[in-house]
Motif scaffolding. Sequence first.
Motif, PDB file in Angstrom:
ATOM      1  N   UNK A  37       0.948  -1.094   0.061  1.00  0.00           N
ATOM      2  CA  UNK A  37      -0.017   0.137  -0.071  1.00  0.00           C
ATOM      3  C   UNK A  37       0.726   1.139   0.003  1.00  0.00           C
ATOM      4  N   UNK A  38       1.641   1.702   0.900  1.00  0.00           N
ATOM      5  CA  UNK A  38       2.307   2.749   0.742  1.00  0.00           C
ATOM      6  C   UNK A  38       3.696   2.955   0.063  1.00  0.00           C
ATOM      7  N   UNK A  39       3.955   1.920  -0.603  1.00  0.00           N
ATOM      8  CA  UNK A  39       4.982   2.054  -1.561  1.00  0.00           C
ATOM      9  C   UNK A  39       4.807   3.229  -2.966  1.00  0.00           C
ATOM     10  N   UNK A  40       3.725   3.160  -3.300  1.00  0.00           N
ATOM     11  CA  UNK A  40       3.394   4.210  -4.671  1.00  0.00           C
ATOM     12  C   UNK A  40       3.314   5.596  -3.860  1.00  0.00           C
ATOM     13  N   UNK A  41       2.747   5.640  -2.658  1.00  0.00           N
ATOM     14  CA  UNK A  41       2.472   6.913  -2.059  1.00  0.00           C
ATOM     15  C   UNK A  41       4.038   7.609  -1.653  1.00  0.00           C
ATOM     16  N   UNK A  42       4.855   6.512  -1.127  1.00  0.00           N
ATOM     17  CA  UNK A  42       6.239   6.908  -0.728  1.00  0.00           C
ATOM     18  C   UNK A  42       7.244   7.324  -2.014  1.00  0.00           C
ATOM     19  N   UNK A  43       6.950   6.655  -2.974  1.00  0.00           N
ATOM     20  CA  UNK A  43       7.461   6.799  -4.264  1.00  0.00           C
ATOM     21  C   UNK A  43       7.201   8.061  -4.710  1.00  0.00           C
ATOM     22  N   UNK A  44       5.977   8.357  -4.803  1.00  0.00           N
ATOM     23  CA  UNK A  44       5.545   9.686  -5.542  1.00  0.00           C
ATOM     24  C   UNK A  44       5.916  10.846  -4.619  1.00  0.00           C
ATOM     25  N   UNK A  45       5.827  10.811  -3.394  1.00  0.00           N
ATOM     26  CA  UNK A  45       6.514  11.671  -2.258  1.00  0.00           C
ATOM     27  C   UNK A  45       7.974  11.859  -2.377  1.00  0.00           C
ATOM     28  N   UNK A  46       8.799  10.963  -2.698  1.00  0.00           N
ATOM     29  CA  UNK A  46      10.364  10.905  -3.041  1.00  0.00           C
ATOM     30  C   UNK A  46      10.230  11.920  -4.260  1.00  0.00           C
ATOM     31  N   UNK A  47       9.314  11.491  -5.400  1.00  0.00           N
ATOM     32  CA  UNK A  47       9.998  12.265  -6.599  1.00  0.00           C
ATOM     33  C   UNK A  47       9.605  13.849  -6.274  1.00  0.00           C
TER      34      UNK A  47
END
Length: 87
Positions: free
Chosen positions: A35-45
């Motif tokens: 679940x949080x991997x996509x959100x964390x990736x977008x936040x990192x971007x």
Amino acid sequence: MKKMVKKYLGIVGFILALIGMIIAVIYKWNGTDLEPLAEISFLLLATTMTISSEINKQKPNMWWVYTVSIISLAVICALIFVYIYKS
């Protein structure tokens, strides 16, 4: 080394976010939810692009770089905390 980090920070953030989002989509497609991997990736971007654009200015505001870094780290920690204690 410092010039290389200034020049390629946005590209590294984009590549890491792309890898994280691809992994999240593949796992979602196979039935496992990261679940949080996509959100964390977008936040990192978003974080790396913001920091990169600020660092590459003629007179960068370092307080803005520190603020973005601290807020993004706090949000990433909160996302992981919520994901761990949600189930």
